[in-house]
Design a protein around this motif. Structure first.
Motif, PDB file in Angstrom:
ATOM      1  N   MET A 154      63.510  36.541   9.950  1.00 40.19           N
ATOM      2  CA  MET A 154      64.176  38.189  10.604  1.00 40.19           C
ATOM      3  C   MET A 154      65.536  37.586  10.928  1.00 40.19           C
ATOM      4  SD  MET A 154      60.637  38.352  12.948  1.00 40.19           S
ATOM      5  CE  MET A 154      60.928  36.439  13.306  1.00 40.19           C
ATOM      6  N   SER A 155      65.887  36.760  11.520  1.00 38.07           N
ATOM      7  CA  SER A 155      67.589  36.210  11.532  1.00 38.07           C
ATOM      8  C   SER A 155      67.292  37.639  12.044  1.00 38.07           C
ATOM      9  CB  SER A 155      68.296  36.309  10.143  1.00 38.07           C
ATOM     10  OG  SER A 155      69.486  35.724  10.527  1.00 38.07           O
ATOM     11  N   PHE A 156      67.133  38.078  13.333  1.00 37.34           N
ATOM     12  CA  PHE A 156      67.678  38.988  14.615  1.00 37.34           C
ATOM     13  C   PHE A 156      67.111  40.592  13.531  1.00 37.34           C
ATOM     14  CE2 PHE A 156      68.235  35.803  17.711  1.00 37.34           C
ATOM     15  CZ  PHE A 156      68.160  36.316  18.406  1.00 37.34           C
ATOM     16  N   GLY A 157      67.248  40.252  12.209  1.00 39.64           N
ATOM     17  CA  GLY A 157      67.218  41.930  11.764  1.00 39.64           C
ATOM     18  C   GLY A 157      67.992  42.180  10.636  1.00 39.64           C
ATOM     19  N   GLY A 158      68.697  40.526  10.394  1.00 36.53           N
ATOM     20  CA  GLY A 158      69.429  40.636   9.247  1.00 36.53           C
ATOM     21  C   GLY A 158      69.921  39.418   8.822  1.00 36.53           C
ATOM     22  N   PRO A 159      70.643  39.263   7.522  1.00 40.18           N
ATOM     23  CA  PRO A 159      70.498  40.056   6.019  1.00 40.18           C
ATOM     24  C   PRO A 159      69.211  40.198   5.992  1.00 40.18           C
ATOM     25  CG  PRO A 159      71.019  37.974   5.693  1.00 40.18           C
ATOM     26  CD  PRO A 159      71.575  37.841   7.448  1.00 40.18           C
ATOM     27  N   HIS A 160      68.290  41.595   5.450  1.00 40.89           N
ATOM     28  CA  HIS A 160      67.167  41.713   5.412  1.00 40.89           C
ATOM     29  C   HIS A 160      67.449  42.223   3.244  1.00 40.89           C
ATOM     30  CE1 HIS A 160      64.996  41.444   9.220  1.00 40.89           C
ATOM     31  NE2 HIS A 160      65.078  40.466   8.871  1.00 40.89           N
ATOM     32  N   VAL A 161      65.662  43.126   2.915  1.00 38.15           N
ATOM     33  CA  VAL A 161      66.764  43.469   1.507  1.00 38.15           C
ATOM     34  C   VAL A 161      65.649  44.349   1.415  1.00 38.15           C
ATOM     35  CG1 VAL A 161      64.447  41.920   0.895  1.00 38.15           C
ATOM     36  CG2 VAL A 161      66.052  42.761  -0.669  1.00 38.15           C
ATOM     37  N   GLY A 162      66.349  45.630   1.080  1.00 37.15           N
ATOM     38  CA  GLY A 162      66.317  46.883   0.922  1.00 37.15           C
ATOM     39  C   GLY A 162      65.471  46.922   0.004  1.00 37.15           C
ATOM     40  N   PHE A 163      64.503  48.362  -0.693  1.00 33.87           N
ATOM     41  CA  PHE A 163      64.256  48.318  -2.068  1.00 33.87           C
ATOM     42  C   PHE A 163      64.439  49.973  -2.377  1.00 33.87           C
ATOM     43  CE2 PHE A 163      60.451  49.682  -1.963  1.00 33.87           C
ATOM     44  CZ  PHE A 163      59.498  48.899  -0.745  1.00 33.87           C
ATOM     45  N   LEU A 164      64.383  49.585  -3.883  1.00 32.86           N
ATOM     46  CA  LEU A 164      64.191  51.563  -3.712  1.00 32.86           C
ATOM     47  C   LEU A 164      63.821  51.705  -5.430  1.00 32.86           C
ATOM     48  CD1 LEU A 164      66.934  54.647  -2.876  1.00 32.86           C
ATOM     49  CD2 LEU A 164      65.695  54.155  -5.235  1.00 32.86           C
TER      50      LEU A 164
END
Lengths: 134, 498, 451
Positions: free
Chosen positions: C273-283
């Motif tokens: 979760m890391s306070f909201g980032g880095p996460h991974v968006g996808f499209l």
């Protein structure tokens, strides 16, 4: 300078397209020149207008792409698209292999013939290409 | 033949796609026994709301999965393996302690929406990092929110637009030098700006008169990279900023090349109004094979009202003290990220800043510039130098001297791979034909640079004596040159079962 | 030399030798291109350097002041989810060859990254029911904004309709991204059962796309087939947003229900979760729309000996070639996070991911059952949910959360700032980390405010 195939029956634009008259000048067929296809390298994608779309003299009507380059295609005249080369969607390599034949791009009708007076013949275009290489 | 023996032959594994390894019935997971009653998804969700097909996922043991990805990893070049001299990418060493600290449960296990009272350590770290970046750059305020340099640019241009709009001015043009990164014009276009390209001078830098000519009342601002992508310091930057400011424009600074300037000069002191940082370049956070990056944006006070929200700030004692979120930016461009940005990168960059301190940061820039000039000094007699002047943190060579051999920049790059090097940035900047853009960073030792120099000199000899060897390179990788034309003509973008 | 230069190898002798080779008198002389008046005439005003030991102590102290999934039982989701990740995931992504590599522009020495990206694209295309998934976006919010931009390019229309069930931060990011363009953003209503309502009425001939989140921000599973029908009737595209990607293992793939673009956040697949980032968006989308897709793509090809390999492809869409006419300005994306998700999905596999999703559903149904039978607590919406739902509390959300905290629980999200009409209500999430005992304690604490 490399030698380019520049058929005498075609006219040429400053954007490196060729134009061939068919049906006594009622229809123009347009493609890119041997010089242009060599400069771009392996063509991987061609984006063309739809049939019945209006195109305008000197304005972009499509896009041609190699792996690392993108180039606009400019209309040599104002008119209506009556045919596009659908085969290129699956076989863009035809533009490299046969740019004056199977690699044609679009056909345009309803063109004011006077526009053609401003285009170059093969000799003039050859000089034009050479002048840019300097 | 093999200068300095940078590589020798090793184990080279073949490895299929993970889907091809799948064996029905294998498991690589262990779930805890459920302590609640099982439910029938069709009953809870409705039969129409339950997935009936199997997604394309493999069935493998943990051993299979660990071997698969470990084998794949051996096909990558990396900073941890050796010099990775990609120009403008600042592939410096990524300290291991930063990885460890970012994984502390108090950082990795925190949630972006948990109350501020439960996040004081995290919020303090953000404020401290903002302050330190502001000091390094000479900017007044910093927002850490943009997730990468390009999003930082987007934020910067959005603030420039908001600034003009708030003043009732509708400017339509952004000036971009011909040596700029492609993200610059793309970011401007996302704000509906027309992009006007400014030519560099014969000496590779921008000249005030070129900017002056282009600087009409229609111009919202200019995007500068300093040092520029040729590795040259824009000596006229102060004058250029004056010209732009005099006509009401603003100056954007692309911070990609900040590694040349830390403790030496500050963008804010040069006249830059807004800039982005690349924490994944200058501040040592790992590139991860293409991200995550982090692209904080710094501004002078005149643009502070437009910063993205939320901001973080130290609360006054009257507010209860500690740290809190601040949404009081009425002219804010809004939010660019779902949360605070790439927080894990903040922890790493902060750890880096704290490890180096003011003297260490300056020394990074000094050694980065020393390394680039050393390479230039040792290569200029063999490779053509596009603009032969003292450089900052990177230098740009070209393949012009190789022309008689028919060997191109691409061939040199691929041959470098055989000697165990990642190639430099090639064919960029666009204004240098056949550009070879080398950024060694401060991480590289003298003997490492010497080995690289000997290799590039050996390739130049090979180009003359055995050109086919160079043209067919790489020879020693698991894959030879890949057919990019085929990939683009007939895109295959996923694996499908037969 | 002090130990504080541990990241810089140069010795004084070496520096002297290098300066001599260059022909420079001093380090300072190297900076001559910078005019004197532009140089900083003082040291940077930063705290002095720390040893690794001191640094570790300082950051450990900072970290200790943050609540986290180790210190508390966790019921807060709302776009960022607390899931367990197998140890092998983090061990593998710390391989230096993955961690310290750049974007795979030089294919011959980046096959590890490229093949992993191709595997990710395959998994995400399959999970979303589409043909092509890109090599990640910054996060779910910016992926949604890019999806709206893509729909505007494809339809040459400028109106974007957002469902009221879209994560409020995502809606804000869409507004920021479209703010510089000639675009109109509207928000469609939410029905009494917690799902989007009257979508057809919100869409007209100028609408580029309808954006619907499933499960939506309030946890409710939307009717995507109905949304697709409403969008397509006016020639608009349906963009489906997924913030809890684990739900894709259990719910029908959006592409199969008529979604034209599927985007969102894959953080649930092993990314901290890391306070909201880095996460991974996808499209993700179908092949016929790929030319308008933003972001990088890995494609299969062969090398000069005919051996299968992978390259970044269709790059002419991107900023480094098309510059101001690129599909997006995105450059660096979230490479290491997509690798994290790919390894996670490989370990969980076809069967494990489904079982995990069913476990999340069972935990939520258990919690919902306990809430139904607790006086003073209620479930606000009747629509089916996955692992997240809205709980109405008897007094105030703030006090309810304080009571939960006293029981060691981070109890959910106070919805007042996002949906003031709801009255005192919390968004509560139960993943596999929520034990029955913790759920019981949470429900007891939330309900303790009843008169």
């Amino acid at each position: 300078m490399a030698d380019y195939d520049l058929p005498d029956e075609c006219l040429y634009t400053e954007h490196d397209e060729w134009v061939r008259m068919e049906m006594d000048g009622a229809r123009l067929v347009v493609g890119i020149t041997d010089y242009a296809q060599q400069e771009l390298g392996d063509i991987v994608y061609v984006e063309l207008p739809s049939v019945a779309e209006e195109v305008r003299d000197g304005q972009p009507f499509g896009v041609i792409e190699s792996v690392k380059a993108v180039s606009d295609l400019y209309s040599p005249a104002t008119g209506t698209v009556v045919a596009v080369n659908e085969v290129l969607a699956d076989r863009p390599e035809l533009v490299n292999e046969d740019c004056y034949g199977e690699g044609w791009l679009v056909a345009i009708e309803g063109v004011d013939a006077e526009v053609l007076d401003s285009l170059m013949d093969a000799n003039a275009y050859r000089k034009y290409v050479a002048s840019r290489a300097e | 033949m093999r200068p300095g023996a940078n590589v020798t032959s090793g184990l080279a594994y073949e490895e299929p796609l993970i889907f091809e390894l799948s064996r029905p019935g294998r498991v690589g997971y262990s779930l805890p026994a459920s302590d609640v009653p099982a439910v029938d998804p069709a009953e809870v969700l409705g039969a129409d709301h339950v997935r009936s097909d199997d997604p394309v996922l493999p069935e493998l043991s943990e051993v299979d999965v660990v071997r698969h990805f470990t084998r794949l990893s051996t096909w990558n070049a990396a900073v941890d393996l050796g010099l990775y001299p990609l120009g403008s990418c600042t592939m410096k060493y990524n300290p291991r302690v930063n990885e460890k600290l970012a994984r502390l449960p108090g950082f990795a296990g925190g949630h972006p929406l948990q109350p501020a009272a439960l996040s004081q350590g995290f919020l303090e770290l953000m404020v401290e990092l903002e302050n330190q970046l502001a000091e390094v750059s000479g900017m007044d305020r910093v927002s850490l929110q943009p997730a990468a340099g390009a999003q930082g640019e987007l934020a910067g241009i959005m603030m420039i637009r908001a600034y003009h709009e708030q003043r009732g001015e509708h400017r339509s043009v952004v000036l971009v030098p011909d040596s700029a990164h492609g993200t610059n014009p793309a970011s401007a276009a996302l704000n509906s700006y027309d992009v006007e390209t400014i030519p560099s001078g014969d000496d590779g830098i921008l000249h005030p008169d070129a900017v002056s000519r282009a600087m009409t009342p229609e111009v919202a601002g200019i995007m500068l990279t300093n040092p520029n992508t040729l590795g040259l310091f824009e000596e006229h930057v102060a004058r250029i900023c004056e010209i732009v400011h005099a006509k009401g424009g603003l100056v954007y600074g692309d911070g990609a090349n900040l590694n040349a300037l830390m403790g030496i000069a500050r963008p804010g002191d040069l006249g830059i109004d807004v800039m982005h940082f690349n924490l994944h370049k200058t501040f040592s956070t790992p590139h991860g094979g293409g991200g995550p990056g982090s692209g904080p944006v710094g501004v002078k006070n005149l643009l502070a009202p437009f910063l993205p929200v939320p901001m973080v700030r130290r609360l006054a004692d009257s507010e209860g003290g500690g740290f809190g979120l601040d949404y009081e930016f009425p002219h804010s461009i809004g939010r660019l990220h779902g949360n605070f940005g790439n927080v894990g990168m903040f922890v790493r960059a902060f750890a880096y800043l704290r490890s180096l301190g003011p003297n260490g940061l300056r020394r990074c820039s000094e050694m980065a510039v020393l390394n680039a000039n050393y390479l230039l000094a040792r290569l200029r007699d063999v490779y053509h130098v596009a603009y032969d002047r003292p450089v900052m943190h990177e230098c740009v060579l070209s393949d012009r001297n190789l022309e008689p051999t028919g060997i191109t920049t691409m061939d040199v790059a691929k041959r470098l791979i055989d000697y165990g090097y990642h190639p430099p940035t090639i064919y960029f900047p666009l204004i240098v034909h056949g550009a070879i853009m080398i950024e060694p960073t401060e991480s590289e030792s003298l003997e490492g640079l010497d080995r690289f120099v000997e290799t590039l000199r050996a390739i130049e000899r090979e180009a003359r004596e055995e050109p086919q060897l160079v043209r067919d390179a790489p020879h020693r990788t698991p894959h030879s040159r890949l057919d990019e034309t085929r990939a683009a003509r007939h895109p295959v973008l996923r694996w499908q079962p037969d | 030399m002090s130990d504080r230069d541990r990241y810089i190898p140069h010795t004084p002798d070496e520096v002297a030798h290098m300066l001599e080779t260059i022909g420079a008198k001093s380090i300072d002389a190297l900076f001559e291109p910078i005019p004197d008046e532009l140089r900083l005439d003082r040291p940077l005003d930063l705290p002095a350097a720390l040893s690794e030991q001191e640094l570790t102590a300082e950051l450990t102290a900072l970290a200790a002041r943050n609540a986290n999934t180790d210190s508390h039982d966790w019921f807060l989701g709302a776009g960022t989810y607390a899931h367990f990740s197998p140890s092998a995931v983090d061990a593998l992504i710390q391989r230096g060859e993955f961690l310290t590599a750049y974007t795979p522009y030089q294919a011959e020495i980046s096959q590890g990254t490229l093949q992993a990206v191709f595997e990710w694209q395959t998994m995400m295309a399959s999970l979303t029911g589409t043909e092509v998934a890109n090599a990640s976006m910054y996060d779910g919010a910016s992926a949604t904004a890019e999806a709206a931009l893509m729909a505007m390019r494809l339809t040459r229309r400028s109106r974007v309709v957002l469902s009221a069930g879209l994560h409020p931060h995502y809606a804000e990011v869409v507004k920021s991204y479209l703010g510089g363009l000639d675009a109109v953003i509207e928000v469609a209503g939410l029905g009494e059962d917690g799902r989007s309502a009257d979508l057809a009425g919100a869409i007209d001939e100028q609408t580029a796309c309808l954006v619907v989140q499933r499960p939506n921000f309030f946890g409710c599973v939307e009717d995507l087939a109905g949304a697709a029908e409403a969008a397509h009737a006016s020639g608009a595209l349906l963009v489906v947003v997924v913030t809890e990607s684990l739900s894709l293992a259990l719910l029908p793939p959006p592409g199969a229900l008529g979604a034209d673009i599927v985007c969102g956040e894959a953080q649930s697949f092993g990314v901290p979760m890391s306070f909201g980032g880095p996460h991974v968006g996808f499209l993700a989308t179908d092949q016929k729309r790929v030319r308008q897709m933003p972001g990088r793509l890995a494609g299969e090809t062969v090398d000069s000996h005919g051996k299968r390999g992978f390259v970044l492809t269709l790059s002419t869409r991107e900023q480094h070639i098309r510059r101001e006419r690129a599909t997006s300005n995105i450059c660096t994306n979230q490479g290491l996070c997509l690798l994290t998700a790919t390894i996670y999905l490989s370990l969980l596999g076809r069967v494990g991911l489904r079982r995990l999703a069913e476990l999340n559903l069972a935990k939520a149904e258990y919690a919902k059952g306990r809430i139904r039978e607790t006086p003073g607590l209620g479930l606000r919406y009747a629509a089916p949910t996955f692992n997240e739902f809205v709980v109405t509390v008897p007094d105030s959300a703030g006090r309810a959360l304080e009571r939960a905290l006293a029981e060691g629980c981070v109890g959910g999200l106070d919805l007042a700032p996002h949906a003031p009409d709801l009255g005192p209500a919390l968004l509560v999430c139960t993943t596999e980390l929520a034990s029955r005992d913790a759920i019981d304690r949470l429900v007891g604490a939330l309900g303790a405010g009843a008169p």
